[in-house]
Design an enzyme around this catalytic site. Structure first.
Site, short mmCIF file in Angstrom:
data_model
loop_
_atom_site.label_atom_id
_atom_site.label_comp_id
_atom_site.label_asym_id
_atom_site.label_seq_id
_atom_site.Cartn_x
_atom_site.Cartn_y
_atom_site.Cartn_z
N SER A 295 0.84 -1.20 0.00
CA SER A 295 0.00 0.00 0.00
C SER A 295 0.87 1.26 0.00
O SER A 295 2.09 1.18 0.22
CB SER A 295 -0.92 0.03 1.23
N LEU B 111 3.17 4.47 -0.17
CA LEU B 111 4.44 4.81 -0.81
C LEU B 111 5.18 3.55 -1.26
O LEU B 111 5.81 3.55 -2.31
CB LEU B 111 5.30 5.62 0.17
N ASP C 161 4.97 -7.58 3.12
CA ASP C 161 3.90 -6.91 3.85
C ASP C 161 3.16 -7.94 4.70
O ASP C 161 3.23 -9.14 4.43
CB ASP C 161 2.93 -6.24 2.88
N ASP D 209 6.40 -9.84 8.72
CA ASP D 209 6.17 -8.99 9.90
C ASP D 209 7.53 -8.43 10.31
O ASP D 209 8.39 -9.17 10.80
CB ASP D 209 5.56 -9.82 11.02
N VAL D 210 7.74 -7.12 10.10
CA VAL D 210 9.07 -6.54 10.38
C VAL D 210 9.38 -6.49 11.88
O VAL D 210 10.50 -6.15 12.27
CB VAL D 210 9.22 -5.14 9.75
N SER E 247 10.95 10.95 7.55
CA SER E 247 9.78 11.82 7.51
C SER E 247 10.22 13.24 7.86
O SER E 247 11.24 13.43 8.53
CB SER E 247 8.73 11.35 8.53
N TYR F 245 7.08 8.81 16.95
CA TYR F 245 7.25 8.83 15.49
C TYR F 245 8.48 9.63 15.10
O TYR F 245 9.31 9.17 14.29
CB TYR F 245 6.00 9.42 14.85
N LYS G 128 11.90 8.21 13.20
CA LYS G 128 12.30 8.73 11.90
C LYS G 128 13.59 9.55 11.99
O LYS G 128 14.41 9.56 11.06
CB LYS G 128 11.18 9.56 11.29
N PHE H 142 1.94 13.04 2.42
CA PHE H 142 1.65 12.32 1.18
C PHE H 142 0.35 11.55 1.31
O PHE H 142 -0.06 11.18 2.42
CB PHE H 142 2.79 11.35 0.85
#
Length: 264
Positions: A15, A17, A36, A61-62, A156, A169, A173, A202
């Site tokens: 999905s 980006l 994914d 699964d990361v 980001s 977050y 990042k 985005f």
């Protein structure tokens, strides 16, 4: 590094980006291993790529090192079948999960929530990258520069001007951005480049959850263009990152001049 004839690994590829990167790389003659958790979306992306057969889905699964290992091993088996060597990795899986460090009642946020964001955005990124690099470093170098491949990480604008509620977050990042240069220096001896793209607002699953009021407020502080970026515009810069050998060791802001205010 030419995209054509190479295989690239994209996490979060079902999905947003990540999906845009998958479609763009396939359009330009590359193969993509789509990693994914969402199997339904992943299969749909694979079936919808411009060149049939150029993408293959792997459940991943990361948060789970073993899951990443299985996906990387599956990718290597696919590469043996196609004859298109590994060319790079784009870890695009990520989450937001906003929370202020103290709530309105003065209570601290849940550390499990903080760990969840850090583990997906940072640990998940480096785990996938390190596992791919072991194999990328063993590929045959190509071109005048004897290049083996490229790592394109995703940060980001929050890494630089995180908003209220973005402690976890922004931390995740910001760490991705910070490790770009040392990773570049580590990998130079192998002919592998490393850079990071830091997108602004985005079109994605994250922004789709925003109310019209929030999106309108964000647009009001944008410079030009005053709109959310399109996933294809992100993928276009990823393609340049792969193809332009002088793009290395840097963090590229892709935000139309946006500088986020404290809060919306």
């Amino acid at each position: 590094m030419k995209i054509e004839g190479r295989t690239f690994v994209v996490s979060g590829g079902a999905s947003g980006l990540g999906q845009a990167c998958v479609e763009d790389i396939c359009r330009y003659g590359g193969n993509v291993a789509v990693l994914d958790l969402n199997e339904e979306h992943g299969i749909a992306v694979v079936q919808g790529v411009p060149q049939p057969g150029t993408a293959k889905f792997f459940v991943c699964d990361v948060l789970d090192t073993g899951s990443i290992t299985a996906a990387v091993n599956g990718t290597l088996e696919w590469i043996q079948q196609t004859g298109k060597p590994l060319g790079g990795v784009i870890p695009a899986a990520g989450v937001g999960n906003p929370a202020t460090i103290l709530d309105r009642d003065g209570n601290a946020f849940d550390l499990d929530s903080f760990d969840f964001v850090i583990n997906i955005n940072l640990r998940g990124t480096i785990d996938l990258v390190r596992q791919c690099l072991v194999h990328l470093a063993k590929t045959e170098p190509v071109g005048d520069d004897n290049e083996r491949g490229v790592v394109v990480m995703v940060a980001s604008c929050a890494a630089f001007d995180g908003q209220k509620g973005q402690v976890a977050y922004a931390a995740s990042k910001g760490a991705v951005a910070a490790m770009t240069l040392p990773m570049t220096r580590d990998l130079a001896r192998y002919g592998i480049r490393c850079l990071t793209i830091a997108p602004g607002v985005f079109e994605s699953r994250m922004t789709a959850m925003m109310s019209k009021k929030v999106m309108s407020s964000l647009q009001s502080v944008m410079e030009f263009p005053r709109r959310a970026g399109k996933p294809q515009e992100f993928a276009q810069l990823v393609r340049q990152a792969i193809e332009n050998p002088m793009l290395n060791g840097t963090v590229l802001r892709l935000d139309g001049g946006l500088r986020m205010p404290s809060k919306i």
